[in-house]
Structures are given as C-alpha cells and as structure tokens.
Design an enzyme around this catalytic site. Structure first.
Site, PDB file in Angstrom:
ATOM      1  N   HIS A   1     -14.505 -31.760   6.316  1.00  0.00           N
ATOM      2  CA  HIS A   1     -13.666 -32.933   6.032  1.00  0.00           C
ATOM      3  C   HIS A   1     -14.441 -34.240   6.143  1.00  0.00           C
ATOM      4  CE1 HIS A   1     -12.841 -33.056  10.511  1.00  0.00           C
ATOM      5  NE2 HIS A   1     -12.928 -34.352  10.266  1.00  0.00           N
TER       6      HIS A   1
ATOM      7  N   ASP B   1     -13.789 -25.559   7.870  1.00  0.00           N
ATOM      8  CA  ASP B   1     -14.127 -26.962   8.110  1.00  0.00           C
ATOM      9  C   ASP B   1     -15.593 -27.139   8.502  1.00  0.00           C
ATOM     10  OD1 ASP B   1     -13.815 -29.665   8.221  1.00  0.00           O
ATOM     11  OD2 ASP B   1     -12.364 -29.688   9.871  1.00  0.00           O
TER      12      ASP B   1
ATOM     13  N   SER C   1     -16.083 -35.976  14.594  1.00  0.00           N
ATOM     14  CA  SER C   1     -16.072 -34.791  13.738  1.00  0.00           C
ATOM     15  C   SER C   1     -17.471 -34.417  13.287  1.00  0.00           C
ATOM     16  CB  SER C   1     -15.202 -35.035  12.504  1.00  0.00           C
ATOM     17  OG  SER C   1     -13.858 -35.092  12.850  1.00  0.00           O
TER      18      SER C   1
END
EC number: 3.4.21.-
Length: 518
Positions: A116, A147, A225
C-alpha cells in the site's frame, strides 16, 4: 449493470472521492492503512491511523543499542507519487498525489516495503538513513493480498554501506520488539518499542485477505508502513497497520508470510497469491449438530456448507462433509488447530503457506464414515475482487452505456453492499450512462445486471463486447435484471458512440484487464 446519468454521477462522485480517498477505496475494513500522506489526505485518514500519546513500554534486554545501530543502517524512507484510477469513470485517473512510507534492505540488493506504500505509483524514490540523496526506485514485485512489495534501485552508490536484514522466526508472546520507520511528526528515522501481544490470523486491510499477523503495543503510526520490526539483529516482521478503535494495537506481517512471498517471486518471477481450499464452513460447537452428523464424542471438526466450483476441493469434497484434520493435525470445533505450545490458530494458515499446486491431506467424515482426500490447493479469485490496484479498470462503452465488471471498489464507491456475493467476477458487472439522445429514457435504470445481448447469455465483459460489436440485426436488445429491456437501433448507436467518446474526451471505447477473461 448500473445505469447512472453522468451529471448526477459527477456530483455524487465528487462527494464520494472526498470521503473515501484516504481509505484507498476500502472504507468497510476495520483496520486502517498506516501511510503518511499529504495534508488533505492525511486528515481524511487520521481516524484510521492516528497516533497515540500512551507511554511506550521500556526496552527489554533483546532490543539493545547494538541491534538498533545495526538495523538503522538498513531502514529507508520511501517517497511515492501516485494516481488512482476513477472507479466510476474508468477511462480517467485522479490527479497525482504524494505519500510516503518506510522500507528496509534485504539480501540480493532488494528493498522490502508494504504494497500500500507504492500502490498505483507513478514515480518512486528512496532515501537511506543519514543521506540527503533520493534515489529512483522501481517495483520488482508486489503482492496486494499480503501487503508486501519488493523495490529495486539501479544505482550502485545507493548500496554502499547498506546492511541487509536477515529474516528471523515468529516471536514469542511478551517478547520485546523495536519498530523502525519514518512516521508522521518528523523527517528522520524513528524507533518505537513494545511487546508481542498476540500471533493470530488477522484481516489485512489493504488486500482484504486474512493471513497470519503479529499484534504489538509498539506505536505504529502513518509512515511506519513498510518498516522492520526487529528482535535482536534479525527482522521479525514488517509494520503495516493498526486498529483505530483501540490504543496501542498495531500489526506486523510475520516472517512466514514474508518468506512465502519472497519464495514465490524467486521461483516464479512474480507473486501468484496465497492458496486456499475455497470452501465456506461453519463451526461444530453445538452438540446437537455433532450428533446429527454422527460425530463420535472424541471427534472435532468443521462442517462444509459450500465449495467453489473452480477449486480442486469441488471434485472430492461434498456439502455436509466434516473436515476432522488437515495434514494429520486435528481441527477443533472452533476451526482452530494447535500452534506453538498452547496457542491456537485458524486451520487456513496451513493452507495459505502451501505453494501453488501442492496438496493438503484432509481427514473427512462423510455419512458417519471416515475418508482421506489429497486436495490440490491454489489461489482462487474471489467472486468479487476486493481491490484493483496498479491498473486501469476494465470497461466497454457503447452508445453512451459504460459496462464494467463488478468489483469491491465499485461497490464501495456507489454504496451498493448487498449484491457483492451474488455475482461471479467473470460476469459483466455494472453500467452507467453518458447522456445522449440515443439512450434517452434509459438513464434512470440503475443496479441492474445485464443478462443477455440479443438473446445470448453474457459470460464476461469481453464476451459482451464481442456480442455487441458483431451484432447483425437492425436492433440491439439488452435483457437486464428485473425483466428490464434496452433496445437500440444498432446503426445509430454505433455512430453515436464515436460522438460520445469525442464529446467526453474519452480516448478509447474499451480497456481490458485480461484476468477478467480467464
């Protein structure tokens, strides 16, 4: 198929994009993305991935200063310029935006980050710790379900003094962990510390799948992230999401999922997905239910309700079979199996870790008798795809009608929630209308599936296109759901199509993603 008048759609679309932009078209998921974005986008996402002021736990003995010094030389900041396609007007993209995340170096001169972080990217740059220089990066492989993404940099200068992190094992409960990354609030590398709270099957917000994940109380905020979670001198996982409804609940992708992704890319050249039995089942916790299906007092398992016809399990298993064990590991009445000492985890974890076309051994109770079946597992596309990143949506335009396959992003964008489970992904999905005299009187139709074209059952978007383009009758007839009918003079409709494309500045009448045609 969905019919919607363009002017109404434009007003509605503008509202939707403001409200769902920070979700990357996944507003129904419980867990938010952990992504640093520009000011407007960050504000829309703050409810999902905001930080916490709670005091972090003190470092434990296995997160030492030496391990921190070692890991910090592997961590990088990722700068992303991206543009998302318009789900409701699939021939166009939305304006470019900027976002950021984290990543780290692994063996083979590769950088690992979250999918993402780089989804729908146009341009990528990476900056290493202690350097002012940004280096251009390319995506080598990406797995939206897990992911994860691999980046490559074709510049030897970047790799000087970079230390690749080694993959460790799944950490134990209450083991201390340090999370590295570039979260919001500053420009330099950040380190937060915490403990492992749980290791269990968890829904991944970005891809909408359920895989193994580590829960931690270490702070994970927008921008973290893709950063590594470190135990000792090894990487225990990748930070990727948090629970916005609670304090100090963040999630880390564990090394078994990472290894599965990396191995698939190394062996096959690309990511191919995670395997599944693709069955629906129910728990057997009710004693009356167990007695009805002739289960002995010592037996436990799950009841099969439905089997996907596209899966290998469909050839061997039946509705009302009881799966007692998988690969000689007993399945509980709660669908869980033993995992590390007294921990328990959903049995699907065993299936998801299989390679493409490997088999699982299932012990099955059928009509009171036990059987064994070897089932070949593979990734099976869901009925309605949960995402559509890194590509333009498929569509076909004829006489002002826009045909697109049904996808979860479209459902989210149009607030259609009840039809997702009844359409197969290869079917022609929805339709909106670009207003023109040729389709006058049809613009109020909406939420209707196209059943037939000139009496022929529609199989998928490509098939629909072929049926329309090869029409030899004077009139083109579309039979829709709820017995609705559209009739167009074919010659006039053909001529109107070119004019409509020109009027609305649409470059092409069609765009195909060939995964829809399989």
């Amino acid at each position: 198929m969905l019919f919607r008048f363009l002017q109404t759609l434009a007003r509605f679309c503008r509202f939707l994009l403001i409200s769902v932009l920070g979700f990357r078209f996944s507003p129904l998921l419980l867990l938010g993305y952990v992504k640093l974005q520009d000011e407007n986008k960050h504000n829309s996402e703050s409810a999902l991935a905001s930080g916490t002021d709670a005091k972090q736990p003190e470092a434990a003995e296995n997160v030492t200063s030496s391990s921190i010094d070692f890991a910090v030389n592997s961590v990088v900041k990722v700068f992303t310029v991206y543009s998302m396609p318009s789900v409701l007007q699939p021939w166009r993209n939305w304006p470019q935006q900027e976002s950021g995340g984290s990543g780290f170096v692994i063996s083979g001169k590769k950088i690992l980050t979250n999918a993402h972080v780089v989804a729908d990217h146009i341009f990528l740059q990476v900056r290493k710790h202690g350097s002012p220089t940004k280096y251009k990066a390319q995506v080598r492989a990406i797995g939206h379900e897990c992911d994860l993404a691999i980046l490559e940099i074709d510049n030897e200068e970047f790799w000087e003094d970079m230390i690749p992190l080694e993959l460790g094992e799944i950490p134990s409960l209450d083991e201390s962990v340090a999370v590295f990354g570039y979260p919001t609030g500053g420009d330099s590398v950040s380190i937060t510390k915490g403990y492992v709270s749980r290791v269990e099957y968890t829904r991944y917000a970005h891809g909408g799948t359920t895989l193994l994940a580590i829960q931690t109380d270490a702070a994970i905020n927008p921008g973290n992230s893709g950063g590594p979670a470190i135990i000792g001198n090894k990487m225990a996982g990748v930070a990727f999401q948090k629970d916005p409804s609670a304090d100090n609940i963040g999630y880390i992708i564990p090394t078994p999922v990472i290894k599965h992704f990396l191995t698939a890319v190394e062996e096959n050249g690309q990511y191919g997905g995670f395997c599944t039995l693709d069955i629906s089942y129910q728990l057997m916790e009710n004693s009356q239910l167990r007695n009805h299906f002739k289960m002995g007092p010592e037996m436990t398992g799950i009841l099969i309700n439905e089997i996907n016809p596209l899966s290998d399990a469909y050839k061997r298993l039946r509705k009302d079979d009881i799966i007692l064990a998988i690969d000689d590991v007993l399945i509980g009445n709660d669908a869980k199996v033993t995992f590390r000492n007294k921990e328990r985890i959903n049995f699907n974890h065993f299936v998801s870790m299989k390679k493409l076309d490997e088999t699982v051994l299932l012990q099955v109770l059928r009509d009171g008798k036990e059987h064994e079946f070897h089932i070949m597992v593979k990734p099976v596309p869901p009925l309605v795809p949960g995402h559509q990143y890194d590509k333009l949506p498929s569509y076909y335009i004829f006489a002002g009608f826009v045909f697109v396959p049904l996808t979860q992003p479209y459902i989210d964008s149009t607030l259609i929630c009840n039809c997702a489970i009844k359409y197969m992904p290869e079917k022609a999905g929805e339709q909106l209308v670009l207003a023109d005299d040729i389709n006058a009187g049809y613009t109020d139709f909406k939420n209707l599936k196209v059943i037939k074209v000139n009496g022929v059952q529609v199989e998928n978007l490509k098939h629909l296109t072929e049926l329309v383009e090869t029409c030899w009758t004077e009139d083109l007839r579309l039979d829709l759901e709820n017995e609705k009918v559209v009739v167009l003079n074919y010659a006039n409709a053909k001529e109107a199509t070119s004019l409509i494309l020109e009027l609305h500045r649409i470059p092409s009448a069609n765009e195909y993603d060939y995964q829809w045609q399989s």
